[in-house]
Design a protein around this motif. Sequence first.
Motif, PDB file in Angstrom:
ATOM      1  N   ILE A   1      -3.064   5.281   1.022  1.00  0.00           N
ATOM      2  CA  ILE A   1      -3.793   4.028   0.808  1.00  0.00           C
ATOM      3  C   ILE A   1      -2.813   2.868   0.908  1.00  0.00           C
ATOM      4  O   ILE A   1      -1.669   2.955   0.438  1.00  0.00           O
ATOM      5  N   LEU A   2      -3.246   1.773   1.521  1.00  0.00           N
ATOM      6  CA  LEU A   2      -2.513   0.509   1.478  1.00  0.00           C
ATOM      7  C   LEU A   2      -3.453  -0.568   0.959  1.00  0.00           C
ATOM      8  O   LEU A   2      -4.612  -0.640   1.379  1.00  0.00           O
ATOM      9  N   VAL A   3      -2.956  -1.399   0.054  1.00  0.00           N
ATOM     10  CA  VAL A   3      -3.775  -2.447  -0.557  1.00  0.00           C
ATOM     11  C   VAL A   3      -3.052  -3.782  -0.392  1.00  0.00           C
ATOM     12  O   VAL A   3      -1.860  -3.891  -0.676  1.00  0.00           O
ATOM     13  N   GLU A   4      -3.787  -4.793   0.071  1.00  0.00           N
ATOM     14  CA  GLU A   4      -3.219  -6.140   0.173  1.00  0.00           C
ATOM     15  C   GLU A   4      -4.308  -7.173  -0.107  1.00  0.00           C
ATOM     16  O   GLU A   4      -5.484  -6.934   0.158  1.00  0.00           O
ATOM     17  N   ASN A   5      -3.882  -8.302  -0.661  1.00  0.00           N
ATOM     18  CA  ASN A   5      -4.828  -9.406  -0.860  1.00  0.00           C
ATOM     19  C   ASN A   5      -4.235 -10.718  -0.377  1.00  0.00           C
ATOM     20  O   ASN A   5      -4.358 -11.760  -1.006  1.00  0.00           O
ATOM     21  N   PHE A   6      -3.589 -10.633   0.796  1.00  0.00           N
ATOM     22  CA  PHE A   6      -3.123 -11.846   1.466  1.00  0.00           C
ATOM     23  C   PHE A   6      -4.324 -12.594   2.055  1.00  0.00           C
ATOM     24  O   PHE A   6      -5.429 -12.043   2.164  1.00  0.00           O
ATOM     25  N   ALA A   7      -4.078 -13.810   2.466  1.00  0.00           N
ATOM     26  CA  ALA A   7      -5.114 -14.538   3.200  1.00  0.00           C
ATOM     27  C   ALA A   7      -5.418 -13.803   4.500  1.00  0.00           C
ATOM     28  O   ALA A   7      -4.531 -13.159   5.082  1.00  0.00           O
ATOM     29  N   PRO A   8      -6.662 -13.860   4.969  1.00  0.00           N
ATOM     30  CA  PRO A   8      -7.007 -13.176   6.219  1.00  0.00           C
ATOM     31  C   PRO A   8      -6.084 -13.587   7.364  1.00  0.00           C
ATOM     32  O   PRO A   8      -5.782 -14.769   7.551  1.00  0.00           O
TER      33      PRO A   8
ATOM     34  N   GLY B   1       2.248  -8.178  12.514  1.00  0.00           N
ATOM     35  CA  GLY B   1       2.184  -6.945  13.285  1.00  0.00           C
ATOM     36  C   GLY B   1       1.894  -5.733  12.429  1.00  0.00           C
ATOM     37  O   GLY B   1       2.158  -4.593  12.829  1.00  0.00           O
ATOM     38  N   LEU B   2       1.310  -5.989  11.244  1.00  0.00           N
ATOM     39  CA  LEU B   2       1.060  -4.917  10.284  1.00  0.00           C
ATOM     40  C   LEU B   2      -0.415  -4.844   9.894  1.00  0.00           C
ATOM     41  O   LEU B   2      -0.756  -4.363   8.816  1.00  0.00           O
ATOM     42  N   GLY B   3      -1.285  -5.320  10.760  1.00  0.00           N
ATOM     43  CA  GLY B   3      -2.709  -5.261  10.474  1.00  0.00           C
ATOM     44  C   GLY B   3      -3.224  -3.833  10.468  1.00  0.00           C
ATOM     45  O   GLY B   3      -2.530  -2.887  10.852  1.00  0.00           O
ATOM     46  N   ALA B   4      -4.459  -3.673  10.050  1.00  0.00           N
ATOM     47  CA  ALA B   4      -5.033  -2.336   9.904  1.00  0.00           C
ATOM     48  C   ALA B   4      -5.012  -1.558  11.219  1.00  0.00           C
ATOM     49  O   ALA B   4      -4.712  -0.358  11.233  1.00  0.00           O
ATOM     50  N   ALA B   5      -5.322  -2.206  12.317  1.00  0.00           N
ATOM     51  CA  ALA B   5      -5.357  -1.498  13.610  1.00  0.00           C
ATOM     52  C   ALA B   5      -3.983  -0.944  13.959  1.00  0.00           C
ATOM     53  O   ALA B   5      -3.854   0.205  14.420  1.00  0.00           O
ATOM     54  N   ALA B   6      -2.940  -1.750  13.737  1.00  0.00           N
ATOM     55  CA  ALA B   6      -1.584  -1.298  14.043  1.00  0.00           C
ATOM     56  C   ALA B   6      -1.158  -0.156  13.127  1.00  0.00           C
ATOM     57  O   ALA B   6      -0.528   0.817  13.577  1.00  0.00           O
ATOM     58  N   LEU B   7      -1.512  -0.250  11.864  1.00  0.00           N
ATOM     59  CA  LEU B   7      -1.100   0.792  10.919  1.00  0.00           C
ATOM     60  C   LEU B   7      -1.885   2.079  11.119  1.00  0.00           C
ATOM     61  O   LEU B   7      -1.366   3.173  10.882  1.00  0.00           O
TER      62      LEU B   7
ATOM     63  N   LYS C   1      -2.658   3.271  13.945  1.00  0.00           N
ATOM     64  CA  LYS C   1      -2.011   3.989  15.039  1.00  0.00           C
ATOM     65  C   LYS C   1      -0.877   4.863  14.512  1.00  0.00           C
ATOM     66  O   LYS C   1      -0.586   5.929  15.069  1.00  0.00           O
ATOM     67  N   ILE C   2      -0.259   4.414  13.438  1.00  0.00           N
ATOM     68  CA  ILE C   2       0.816   5.177  12.804  1.00  0.00           C
ATOM     69  C   ILE C   2       0.254   6.310  11.951  1.00  0.00           C
ATOM     70  O   ILE C   2       0.764   7.429  11.956  1.00  0.00           O
ATOM     71  N   ASN C   3      -0.827   6.000  11.207  1.00  0.00           N
ATOM     72  CA  ASN C   3      -1.414   6.968  10.285  1.00  0.00           C
ATOM     73  C   ASN C   3      -2.928   6.814  10.299  1.00  0.00           C
ATOM     74  O   ASN C   3      -3.482   5.987   9.557  1.00  0.00           O
ATOM     75  N   PRO C   4      -3.636   7.584  11.114  1.00  0.00           N
ATOM     76  CA  PRO C   4      -5.096   7.460  11.200  1.00  0.00           C
ATOM     77  C   PRO C   4      -5.812   7.809   9.899  1.00  0.00           C
ATOM     78  O   PRO C   4      -6.980   7.443   9.731  1.00  0.00           O
ATOM     79  N   ARG C   5      -5.135   8.493   8.979  1.00  0.00           N
ATOM     80  CA  ARG C   5      -5.758   8.877   7.704  1.00  0.00           C
ATOM     81  C   ARG C   5      -5.667   7.777   6.650  1.00  0.00           C
ATOM     82  O   ARG C   5      -6.239   7.903   5.560  1.00  0.00           O
ATOM     83  N   LEU C   6      -4.991   6.701   6.967  1.00  0.00           N
ATOM     84  CA  LEU C   6      -4.761   5.635   5.994  1.00  0.00           C
ATOM     85  C   LEU C   6      -6.063   4.932   5.624  1.00  0.00           C
ATOM     86  O   LEU C   6      -6.843   4.549   6.492  1.00  0.00           O
ATOM     87  N   VAL C   7      -6.286   4.773   4.319  1.00  0.00           N
ATOM     88  CA  VAL C   7      -7.365   3.909   3.830  1.00  0.00           C
ATOM     89  C   VAL C   7      -6.743   2.542   3.575  1.00  0.00           C
ATOM     90  O   VAL C   7      -5.833   2.408   2.747  1.00  0.00           O
ATOM     91  N   TYR C   8      -7.203   1.545   4.306  1.00  0.00           N
ATOM     92  CA  TYR C   8      -6.641   0.196   4.238  1.00  0.00           C
ATOM     93  C   TYR C   8      -7.620  -0.685   3.467  1.00  0.00           C
ATOM     94  O   TYR C   8      -8.726  -0.954   3.926  1.00  0.00           O
ATOM     95  N   GLY C   9      -7.206  -1.140   2.282  1.00  0.00           N
ATOM     96  CA  GLY C   9      -8.068  -1.975   1.456  1.00  0.00           C
ATOM     97  C   GLY C   9      -7.546  -3.391   1.360  1.00  0.00           C
ATOM     98  O   GLY C   9      -6.357  -3.603   1.103  1.00  0.00           O
ATOM     99  N   SER C  10      -8.406  -4.367   1.590  1.00  0.00           N
ATOM    100  CA  SER C  10      -7.984  -5.768   1.494  1.00  0.00           C
ATOM    101  C   SER C  10      -9.011  -6.565   0.702  1.00  0.00           C
ATOM    102  O   SER C  10     -10.195  -6.225   0.651  1.00  0.00           O
ATOM    103  N   SER C  11      -8.528  -7.616   0.089  1.00  0.00           N
ATOM    104  CA  SER C  11      -9.420  -8.509  -0.648  1.00  0.00           C
ATOM    105  C   SER C  11      -8.961  -9.943  -0.448  1.00  0.00           C
ATOM    106  O   SER C  11      -7.755 -10.217  -0.353  1.00  0.00           O
TER     107      SER C  11
END
Length: 402
Positions: free
Chosen positions: A94-101, A108-114, A116-126
Amino acid sequence: MSDLTPRYPLSGITVIDLSHIYNGPYATFLMAMAGAEVIKVEPLTGENLRSRGDLGGVALPFAMLNSNKQPVTLNLKTEQGRELLREMVQRADILVENFAPGVMERLGLGAAALHKINPRLVYGSSSGYGKDGPYRDYPAMDLVMQAMCGVISSTGHPDQPGVKSGAALCDFMAGIHLYGAIMTALYERERTGVGRVVEVSMQDATYASLASNLGMLHARGAEAPARTGNRHGGLGVSPYNVYATADGHIVLNAPGDHHFRAILNVMGRGELKDDPRFVSRTARVLNVDAVDALIEGWTRQHARDDVARRMLAAKVPCAPVRELSEVMVDENMHARGQLQWVDHPDLGRVVLMHSPLVFEGTQRRPIAPSLPMGASNAAVYGAWLGHSEQELAAFREQGVIS
C-alpha cells in the motif's frame, strides 16, 4: 513469525506513508495498529505536524497519530530519492499520500508509474476536493473544508454567526474513509491479484455527517434555520439540548416518548406525562421552549454528575459536558485500552490513543511511541532494501536522506 507472536489482521502488509498532518496519517495509524508495517516517509525538514510543537508546547498530535510507524527521511526532489521510493514500492502493498492533486505525477511517481513497478500496489490518495472536479486545485485545510462543506454555517446559535467545530471533523472524516477505501481495494486484490487506485476527498467524506441539517432544509426550505445551537440539527427531537446544572452542564436527549417519561419520573414530575404539550415527540418539538424551561428549572438545582448518574440509571441518553482534561482520563476508554498512559521518549508521560477498531480474539497491538525524524533510516534503507553503510553515507552526503 512464531506461533507465540500475535497475528493481527494486517500482519505481513507493508505500507509506504507519504501523508502529513491529520488526514492520511490517521488512516495509516489505523493500519499500523491493525498490524501493518508502516514506513513513514518525511522530507528532510520533517513532516509539517512535527513543527507545530514549537508554538503549542509538546507536539502531542504528532505522537497520537504516529505510534508504531518507522520514520525515514527522503528527498523526493532528487533522482536517487525517487529511486529509493521505487525500491520500497516494489516490496510494498500500500502507498498513501495526501499531496495536492498532480504532485506525485510531476515527480514521476504517480499511480500509473508505480503500478508498472508493482501491479499489486494499492495506491490511496486524499485531497480537499478530489482529482477531477472544478475545485481540484483549490488549497484545502480542515478550516477551509468546514466552511465549504456547511459545517460552519450549521454550527452555533441562530442569532450569531456560524463557528467552526472544535474538532477537526473534515480531516478525520477523510482519514476514516481513506482507510475504508484502501481496505476495500486490499480485499479486492486478494481475489484478483491486482491493486487499484482509490481516492477520498475531504468534501465528499464530510457531507453525510450533516444529515439532520439537510433533512430539515429539505422539509422546511427557506424557513429552516441555519443553526440550531445545541438543539437537534433537524429540530426533530425534544428534549435535545445542553442544560445548566448547579456546577456545570449536561446533555439530555429523549428520542422516544418513554425516554421523556423517564425524565419526568427522575425529576419527580410524573404527573406531566399526559400534559398535551409533552405527550408526544411532535408535541414536545412544537413546545420546545417549554420543554427546555421545565428541564433546566430542575437541573439547575442539582450537581452535574448527580444529574447524569440519576438519568443514566433511568436509561435516559445523558452525559455530563466534560472538559478535555476529564476526557483524557476517562475510565471507560482506559479500561478498554483505547487510551493508555505511555512514557514517550520526547514528551514524557502522556496519554496516547489506540485504534477504535477492536479485533476480538487478538490483544491490542502494544503502543510503540512515535520516533524521531529519520530514526528508521538504517533499518529501512539498510536492512530492508539492502544498501550498505557506504551507500547510506553517500545518500546523506548527497542530501537524499538526513
